[in-house]
Enzyme design. Structure first.
Site, PDB file in Angstrom:
ATOM      1  N   CYS A 258     -14.783  -8.261  -4.281  1.00  0.00           N
ATOM      2  CA  CYS A 258     -15.677  -7.166  -4.253  1.00  0.00           C
ATOM      3  C   CYS A 258     -17.135  -7.963  -3.871  1.00  0.00           C
ATOM      4  CB  CYS A 258     -15.924  -6.501  -5.347  1.00  0.00           C
ATOM      5  SG  CYS A 258     -14.939  -5.193  -5.582  1.00  0.00           S
TER       6      CYS A 258
HETATM    7  N1  LIG Z   1     -10.235  -4.810  -7.440  1.00  0.00           N
HETATM    8  C1  LIG Z   1     -11.592  -4.367  -7.890  1.00  0.00           C
HETATM    9  O1  LIG Z   1     -12.181  -4.686  -9.011  1.00  0.00           O
HETATM   10  C2  LIG Z   1     -12.255  -3.317  -7.103  1.00  0.00           C
HETATM   11  C3  LIG Z   1     -13.340  -2.674  -7.494  1.00  0.00           C
HETATM   12  C4  LIG Z   1     -14.010  -1.688  -6.783  1.00  0.00           C
HETATM   13  C5  LIG Z   1     -13.464  -1.344  -5.465  1.00  0.00           C
HETATM   14  N2  LIG Z   1     -12.546  -2.078  -5.146  1.00  0.00           N
HETATM   15  C6  LIG Z   1     -11.913  -1.765  -3.734  1.00  0.00           C
HETATM   16  O2  LIG Z   1     -10.752  -0.978  -3.676  1.00  0.00           O
HETATM   17  C7  LIG Z   1     -10.223  -1.357  -2.712  1.00  0.00           C
HETATM   18  C8  LIG Z   1      -8.716  -1.931  -3.159  1.00  0.00           C
HETATM   19  O3  LIG Z   1      -8.839  -2.987  -3.676  1.00  0.00           O
HETATM   20  P1  LIG Z   1      -7.664  -3.445  -4.806  1.00  0.00           P
HETATM   21  O4  LIG Z   1      -8.537  -4.764  -5.522  1.00  0.00           O
HETATM   22  O5  LIG Z   1      -7.088  -2.647  -5.507  1.00  0.00           O
HETATM   23  O6  LIG Z   1      -6.790  -4.207  -3.743  1.00  0.00           O
HETATM   24  P2  LIG Z   1      -5.363  -5.071  -4.226  1.00  0.00           P
HETATM   25  O7  LIG Z   1      -5.252  -6.036  -2.930  1.00  0.00           O
HETATM   26  O8  LIG Z   1      -5.253  -5.330  -5.598  1.00  0.00           O
HETATM   27  O9  LIG Z   1      -4.412  -3.728  -3.927  1.00  0.00           O
HETATM   28  C9  LIG Z   1      -4.070  -3.186  -2.898  1.00  0.00           C
HETATM   29  C10 LIG Z   1      -2.681  -2.749  -2.644  1.00  0.00           C
HETATM   30  O10 LIG Z   1      -2.490  -2.173  -1.287  1.00  0.00           O
HETATM   31  C11 LIG Z   1      -1.277  -2.371  -0.698  1.00  0.00           C
HETATM   32  N3  LIG Z   1      -1.337  -2.125   0.656  1.00  0.00           N
HETATM   33  C12 LIG Z   1      -2.187  -2.655   1.587  1.00  0.00           C
HETATM   34  N4  LIG Z   1      -1.889  -1.866   2.689  1.00  0.00           N
HETATM   35  C13 LIG Z   1      -1.171  -0.741   2.444  1.00  0.00           C
HETATM   36  C14 LIG Z   1      -0.604   0.408   2.981  1.00  0.00           C
HETATM   37  N5  LIG Z   1      -1.033   0.356   4.583  1.00  0.00           N
HETATM   38  N6  LIG Z   1       0.199   1.060   2.581  1.00  0.00           N
HETATM   39  C15 LIG Z   1       0.557   0.901   1.304  1.00  0.00           C
HETATM   40  N7  LIG Z   1      -0.097  -0.021   0.558  1.00  0.00           N
HETATM   41  C16 LIG Z   1      -0.644  -0.918   1.136  1.00  0.00           C
HETATM   42  C17 LIG Z   1      -1.191  -3.887  -1.069  1.00  0.00           C
HETATM   43  O11 LIG Z   1       0.143  -4.316  -0.838  1.00  0.00           O
HETATM   44  C18 LIG Z   1      -1.588  -4.078  -2.595  1.00  0.00           C
HETATM   45  O12 LIG Z   1      -0.681  -3.846  -3.566  1.00  0.00           O
HETATM   46  C19 LIG Z   1     -10.864  -2.426  -1.670  1.00  0.00           C
HETATM   47  O13 LIG Z   1     -11.513  -1.759  -0.865  1.00  0.00           O
HETATM   48  C20 LIG Z   1     -11.809  -2.956  -2.881  1.00  0.00           C
HETATM   49  O14 LIG Z   1     -12.961  -3.398  -2.331  1.00  0.00           O
HETATM   50  C21 LIG Z   1     -11.768  -2.933  -5.636  1.00  0.00           C
END
Ligand SMILES: NC(=O)c1ccc[n+]([C@@H]2O[C@H](COP(=O)([O-])OP(=O)(O)OC[C@H]3O[C@@H](n4cnc5c(N)ncnc54)[C@H](O)[C@@H]3O)[C@@H](O)[C@H]2O)c1
Length: 402
Positions: A258
């Site tokens: 982030c």
């Molecule tokens: N991690 C945090 O603390 C956090 C907090 C707030 C917002 N976000 C936002 O949330 C979003 C997700 O982040 P995250 O940390 O959960 O990511 P992450 O990498 O932990 O998880 C994403 C998952 O999506 C899967 N994926 C990717 N493309 C895909 C598709 N086309 N179909 C199905 N699955 C798919 C991946 O295999 C992975 O398991 C981002 O935009 C991030 O900026 C994250």
């Protein structure tokens, strides 16, 4: 019972799944087969989601993971929770969002509420996600669209999905109402805003606020060091002011998915409307340069050369008590050390494996640089791990450091 499909079962998607499964039938869609297999055996890969909770939902038929995109059909609600990284030239990379839109557009044959939780620039749900899904849909399916940015802070005990206020806005009043209804089951504080763009921009500003303030304190740490005073004592002194001050602490840089990433989404949006986001870009530079500053300090303290010295980087996760190494500042510290001829190893038993290497033992080095201090790692053991210890975390007062 309503069917909710959550695309992406990472930090955000799995966290939502675990809360939503109490009230809905949740399908966790992820294109990583290993993640799917692991989740279906009831093993969580995310701090903050207990495997016991997952096992409970699987047993009661409330949660299941799949990589079969066709199973999304019949969903009442679809949540998008896929990565939104940066390209090599630090521009927004919406390829994962595009793939999720294709999954929805091609396979979802009934009208549903589509909510985006992935962080992106203002206008993403209106001008990108909706048209992308419609371009893949056959016929005239009218979905509802909304945004509700995620605020989960993995590893945090005091704030979670239930007690963290959540922003939301739909493209239509009906989308807003249904989004509120969905989250109100497991979130106590829902905050409506007047448009999706406000919610999207607020999320970016929250993380840009952190990025800029961390950069400021990182610059301040360099100034206090040059002045010969303690940055931590000075910050503690400033923190006695009961209003108008918020304490941030210096570090080897910012990490995670982030803080190092989201401000560049805001900068890109600023570019689009002709506003130079100079402040945001400079903050990013200052934070990226901290790893070099740390290695410069360590080198200066060690006779002006690190060539041939064994250096142990302690804590490679981007923050304490999580195994997440995305964008970790330890990576840049290691690069600088190697470029100066140091023999580098790393220790982090919370992370375990990283870059196909196992965590080294804590000890036996000429120099240790602490980039992250997990609670489980003994401070005395760190101090004994090398004859010279440099701490970037402020948690080891006996060490050299920021
Ligand atoms: N991690 C945090 O603390 C956090 C907090 C707030 C917002 N976000 C936002 O949330 C979003 C997700 O982040 P995250 O940390 O959960 O990511 P992450 O990498 O932990 O998880 C994403 C998952 O999506 C899967 N994926 C990717 N493309 C895909 C598709 N086309 N179909 C199905 N699955 C798919 C991946 O295999 C992975 O398991 C981002 O935009 C991030 O900026 C994250």
């Amino acid at each position: 019972m309503k069917k909710v499909s959550i695309i992406g079962q990472g930090y955000v998607g799995l966290t939502i799944s675990a809360f939503a499964a109490e009230f809905y039938e949740v399908l966790g869609i992820d294109n990583n087969q290993d993640v799917v297999n692991q989740l279906n055996t009831g093993v969580s890969h995310i701090e903050g989601v207990q495997s016991s909770v997952l096992k409970n939902w699987i047993k009661s038929g409330k949660f299941r993971a799949t990589n079969d995109a066709t199973e999304i059909d019949g969903s009442d609600i679809v949540v998008i929770a896929v990565p939104t990284p940066l390209t090599k030239d630090r521009q927004p990379d919406l390829t994962y969002i595009a793939a999720a839109c294709k999954t929805i557009g091609v396979n979802l044959k009934n009208p549903a509420l589509i909510i985006n939780e992935s962080t992106s620039f203002p206008g993403t749900i209106r001008n990108y996600i909706k048209p992308a899904i419609e371009s893949f849909s056959t016929g005239t399916i009218q979905h509802l669209y909304a945004i509700s940015p995620e605020r989960v802070d993995p590893g945090r005990g005091d704030f979670n999905q239930k007690n963290t206020p959540r922003l939301y806005a739909g493209l239509t009043p009906e989308a807003s109402a249904k989004t509120r209804d969905f989250y109100s089951k497991f979130c106590d504080h829902l905050v409506a805003v007047s448009s999706p763009e406000v919610a999207e921009a607020a999320k970016l500003f929250e993380n840009t606020f952190r990025q800029v303030n961390i950069a400021l304190v990182n610059e301040f740490a360099q100034i206090t060091n040059a002045l010969g005073i303690s940055v931590h004592e000075t910050l503690n002194a400033a923190s006695t002011k009961p209003y108008g001050f918020m304490k941030f602490t210096p570090s080897a840089g910012v990490g995670g998915h982030c803080i190092p990433v989201d401000p560049s989404y805001l900068a890109a949006a600023a570019d689009q409307c002709g506003v130079p986001a100079t402040f945001i870009r400079r903050a990013n530079e200052v934070n990226l340069e901290m790893s070099k500053y740390v290695v410069d300090r360590v080198e200066a303290d060690n006779g002006g050369s690190l060539k041939g010295k064994s250096v142990l980087v302690v804590g490679v996760a981007y923050k304490p008590n999580v195994a997440d190494v995305r964008e970790t500042a330890a990576e840049l510290v290691i690069e600088h050390l190697k470029a100066r001829g140091a023999v580098v190893a790393w220790h982090d038993d919370v992370v375990g494996f990283w870059h196909e290497e196992k965590s080294s033992v804590l000890g036996g080095a000429d120099i240790a640089i602490v980039t992250t201090k997990h609670d489980a790692v003994d401070a005395k053991a760190i101090m004994a791990s090398a004859s010279y210890v440099f701490d970037t975390t402020g948690k080891l007062p006996q060490a050299h450091g920021l």
